[in-house]
Design a protein around this motif. Structure first.
Motif, PDB file in Angstrom:
ATOM      1  N   SER A 102       0.834  -1.195   0.000  1.00 16.22           N
ATOM      2  CA  SER A 102       0.000   0.000   0.000  1.00 16.22           C
ATOM      3  C   SER A 102       0.874   1.251   0.000  1.00 16.22           C
ATOM      4  N   VAL A 103       2.133   1.069   0.355  1.00 19.01           N
ATOM      5  CA  VAL A 103       3.108   2.158   0.368  1.00 19.01           C
ATOM      6  C   VAL A 103       4.074   2.035  -0.799  1.00 19.01           C
ATOM      7  N   PHE A 104       4.588   0.806  -1.025  1.00 22.86           N
ATOM      8  CA  PHE A 104       5.636   0.598  -2.017  1.00 22.86           C
ATOM      9  C   PHE A 104       5.084  -0.024  -3.297  1.00 22.86           C
ATOM     10  N   THR A 105       5.539   0.513  -4.423  1.00 22.04           N
ATOM     11  CA  THR A 105       5.152  -0.011  -5.732  1.00 22.04           C
ATOM     12  C   THR A 105       6.224  -0.970  -6.240  1.00 22.04           C
ATOM     13  N   GLY A 106       5.970  -1.562  -7.392  1.00 23.09           N
ATOM     14  CA  GLY A 106       6.958  -2.444  -7.997  1.00 23.09           C
ATOM     15  C   GLY A 106       8.249  -1.720  -8.320  1.00 23.09           C
ATOM     16  N   HIS A 107       8.147  -0.432  -8.645  1.00 29.97           N
ATOM     17  CA  HIS A 107       9.337   0.344  -8.988  1.00 29.97           C
ATOM     18  C   HIS A 107      10.260   0.535  -7.793  1.00 29.97           C
ATOM     19  N   SER A 108       9.759   0.320  -6.572  1.00 27.94           N
ATOM     20  CA  SER A 108      10.577   0.528  -5.377  1.00 27.94           C
ATOM     21  C   SER A 108      11.712  -0.478  -5.261  1.00 27.94           C
ATOM     22  N   THR A 109      11.676  -1.556  -6.074  1.00 30.22           N
ATOM     23  CA  THR A 109      12.798  -2.505  -6.053  1.00 30.22           C
ATOM     24  C   THR A 109      14.095  -1.806  -6.428  1.00 30.22           C
ATOM     25  N   ARG A 110      13.986  -0.754  -7.216  1.00 28.10           N
ATOM     26  CA  ARG A 110      15.175  -0.005  -7.657  1.00 28.10           C
ATOM     27  C   ARG A 110      15.872   0.670  -6.479  1.00 28.10           C
ATOM     28  N   SER A 111      15.093   1.329  -5.623  1.00 28.69           N
ATOM     29  CA  SER A 111      15.696   1.986  -4.456  1.00 28.69           C
ATOM     30  C   SER A 111      16.122   0.960  -3.413  1.00 28.69           C
ATOM     31  N   ALA A 112      15.328  -0.112  -3.247  1.00 27.37           N
ATOM     32  CA  ALA A 112      15.674  -1.150  -2.270  1.00 27.37           C
ATOM     33  C   ALA A 112      16.979  -1.826  -2.644  1.00 27.37           C
ATOM     34  N   SER A 113      17.146  -2.111  -3.936  1.00 32.81           N
ATOM     35  CA  SER A 113      18.352  -2.779  -4.406  1.00 32.81           C
ATOM     36  C   SER A 113      19.588  -1.908  -4.239  1.00 32.81           C
ATOM     37  N   THR A 114      19.517  -0.667  -4.698  1.00 33.03           N
ATOM     38  CA  THR A 114      20.684   0.215  -4.623  1.00 33.03           C
ATOM     39  C   THR A 114      21.020   0.576  -3.179  1.00 33.03           C
ATOM     40  N   SER A 115      20.003   0.674  -2.318  1.00 30.72           N
ATOM     41  CA  SER A 115      20.252   0.951  -0.899  1.00 30.72           C
ATOM     42  C   SER A 115      20.964  -0.225  -0.246  1.00 30.72           C
ATOM     43  N   ALA A 116      20.540  -1.460  -0.601  1.00 33.37           N
ATOM     44  CA  ALA A 116      21.185  -2.653  -0.046  1.00 33.37           C
ATOM     45  C   ALA A 116      22.645  -2.720  -0.473  1.00 33.37           C
ATOM     46  N   ALA A 117      22.907  -2.388  -1.732  1.00 29.56           N
ATOM     47  CA  ALA A 117      24.291  -2.403  -2.221  1.00 29.56           C
ATOM     48  C   ALA A 117      25.129  -1.371  -1.485  1.00 29.56           C
ATOM     49  N   SER A 118      24.569  -0.201  -1.232  1.00 31.90           N
ATOM     50  CA  SER A 118      25.281   0.845  -0.519  1.00 31.90           C
ATOM     51  C   SER A 118      25.604   0.415   0.906  1.00 31.90           C
ATOM     52  N   MET A 119      24.656  -0.271   1.553  1.00 28.78           N
ATOM     53  CA  MET A 119      24.838  -0.698   2.940  1.00 28.78           C
ATOM     54  C   MET A 119      26.004  -1.653   3.108  1.00 28.78           C
ATOM     55  N   VAL A 120      26.266  -2.500   2.084  1.00 29.58           N
ATOM     56  CA  VAL A 120      27.360  -3.473   2.215  1.00 29.58           C
ATOM     57  C   VAL A 120      28.643  -2.983   1.569  1.00 29.58           C
ATOM     58  N   GLY A 121      28.697  -1.686   1.212  1.00 32.91           N
ATOM     59  CA  GLY A 121      29.961  -1.092   0.812  1.00 32.91           C
ATOM     60  C   GLY A 121      30.283  -1.052  -0.659  1.00 32.91           C
ATOM     61  N   VAL A 122      29.298  -1.258  -1.534  1.00 32.07           N
ATOM     62  CA  VAL A 122      29.568  -1.116  -2.961  1.00 32.07           C
ATOM     63  C   VAL A 122      29.836   0.356  -3.262  1.00 32.07           C
ATOM     64  N   PRO A 123      30.920   0.678  -3.971  1.00 32.22           N
ATOM     65  CA  PRO A 123      31.218   2.083  -4.277  1.00 32.22           C
ATOM     66  C   PRO A 123      30.061   2.750  -5.020  1.00 32.22           C
ATOM     67  N   ILE A 124      29.848   4.010  -4.715  1.00 32.47           N
ATOM     68  CA  ILE A 124      28.738   4.742  -5.323  1.00 32.47           C
ATOM     69  C   ILE A 124      28.837   4.737  -6.840  1.00 32.47           C
ATOM     70  N   GLN A 125      30.041   4.883  -7.382  1.00 33.98           N
ATOM     71  CA  GLN A 125      30.194   4.913  -8.835  1.00 33.98           C
ATOM     72  C   GLN A 125      29.763   3.591  -9.459  1.00 33.98           C
ATOM     73  N   GLN A 126      30.050   2.478  -8.790  1.00 34.85           N
ATOM     74  CA  GLN A 126      29.630   1.176  -9.305  1.00 34.85           C
ATOM     75  C   GLN A 126      28.109   1.052  -9.274  1.00 34.85           C
ATOM     76  N   ILE A 127      27.501   1.584  -8.222  1.00 39.40           N
ATOM     77  CA  ILE A 127      26.042   1.577  -8.138  1.00 39.40           C
ATOM     78  C   ILE A 127      25.451   2.414  -9.266  1.00 39.40           C
ATOM     79  N   MET A 128      26.023   3.589  -9.496  1.00 40.63           N
ATOM     80  CA  MET A 128      25.533   4.468 -10.549  1.00 40.63           C
ATOM     81  C   MET A 128      25.648   3.811 -11.917  1.00 40.63           C
ATOM     82  N   ASP A 129      26.784   3.163 -12.169  1.00 39.92           N
ATOM     83  CA  ASP A 129      26.990   2.504 -13.457  1.00 39.92           C
ATOM     84  C   ASP A 129      26.026   1.343 -13.652  1.00 39.92           C
ATOM     85  N   THR A 130      25.800   0.576 -12.579  1.00 38.12           N
ATOM     86  CA  THR A 130      24.921  -0.582 -12.678  1.00 38.12           C
ATOM     87  C   THR A 130      23.472  -0.162 -12.879  1.00 38.12           C
ATOM     88  N   ALA A 131      23.039   0.828 -12.112  1.00 36.27           N
ATOM     89  CA  ALA A 131      21.642   1.266 -12.190  1.00 36.27           C
ATOM     90  C   ALA A 131      21.381   2.161 -13.392  1.00 36.27           C
TER      91      ALA A 131
END
Length: 305
Positions: free
Chosen positions: A242-271
């Motif tokens: 009721s709060v999160f849509t299917g598109h929210s997987t994008r923020s959930a995924s990139t946030s999870a990657a950030s939490m475990v130390g993936v460099p921001i540039q790698q996240i930007m390139d991947t997303a």
């Protein structure tokens, strides 16, 4: 007209039609760049309950066809700009989410569902779509354009080349090939899931599009269907849809990657983002160099949490 993407064309057509009708009812010329008339039209949308995003889209549509004598788009007139600032103050367009959901919730659910061979075609389709969304950080539109004709199988990974225009595509910039890496937990391995999905759909598909409907006649799925599949699995896993849509997987995924130390540039390139500013603003945490792939980092966040 070809300068507009299909989605933009659809959006703009709605407001240009309303503008034409408004001018006709007012006995005005719709091609006359009158700032006062434009503000009156936008006010009529406001009085119908439209918010800032809608009215700003209407302003952009008018700007695409109406210019002032000095060549400036009508939407850049000082009064029109002030009007839009007033609309924002009264009905602000704020971010949908203040926080995102934890991918661990969904990944735990997927792992508990059992092996790929035990899943029905529907369950496998939903799992395939969710794993693709999480390990790539991509929109539903991008997942729709994954094609087995542009798939390259390598040792412990699969590569998809993208040959279609995407939302972020522009002159000089296009999304890098999507790389799916193997993962040690078999029930969470997107490569293993892909192998089983291709095997199970081999005799059903009439298209090279990777994701096809699990119901007859098994046609290629649309972007809306992919979003609905994501939302369905999220609901089953316990995420508040009721709060999160299917598109929210994008923020959930990139946030999870950030939490475990993936460099921001790698996240930007991947997303597929070209600027780090917005991402760094919302996910500014100590970042440690990592050697693992983006997808493995997301899946490993299960044990990190």
């Amino acid at each position: 007209m070809n300068s507009w993407r299909t989605g933009t064309r659809t959006q703009y057509r709605t407001y240009l039609s309303q503008w034409e009708k408004y001018c006709s009812d007012s006995d005005k010329n719709p091609l006359e760049p009158d700032p006062v008339l434009v503000i009156e039209f936008l006010t009529s949308l406001y009085e119908k309950g439209c918010g800032y995003s809608v009215i700003n889209t209407a302003r952009s549509a008018l700007s695409s066809v109406l210019c002032l004598p000095n060549g400036v788009p009508i939407g850049q007139h000082v009064l029109v700009k002030r009007f839009l600032r007033g609309v924002f103050n009264c009905r602000p367009a704020l971010p949908r989410y203040k926080q995102t959901w934890d991918v661990k919730v969904v990944l735990d659910y997927i792992e508990e569902k059992g092996s790929n061979t035990e899943l029905t075609l529907k369950e496998l389709s939903l799992k395939m779509t969710m794993l693709l969304a999480l390990v790539t950080g991509q929109r539903s539109q991008t997942l729709r354009y994954l094609s087995i004709d542009n798939m390259i199988k390598c040792e412990k990974k699969v590569i998809f080349r993208l040959t279609e225009l995407l939302k972020q595509s522009r002159p000089g910039f296009h999304l890098q090939p999507i790389v799916l890496h193997s993962f040690e937990v078999e029930n969470l391995c997107v490569v293993k899931c892909l192998e089983k999905y291709l095997q199970k759909t081999e005799d059903l598909r009439s298209s090279s599009q990777l994701l096809i409907s699990f119901a007859k006649p098994h046609k290629p799925v649309t972007t809306d269907t992919i979003s609905r599949w994501l939302k369905t699995l999220m609901r089953e896993a316990g995420v508040d849809v009721s709060v999160f849509t299917g598109h929210s997987t994008r923020s959930a995924s990139t946030s999870a990657a950030s939490m475990v130390g993936v460099p921001i540039q790698q996240i930007m390139d991947t997303a597929g983002w070209s600027s780090t500013c917005v991402f760094a603003k919302f996910y500014a945490k100590p970042v440690l160099p990592v050697s693992c792939s983006y997808s493995n980092a997301v899946l490993s966040s299960v044990s990190a949490c």
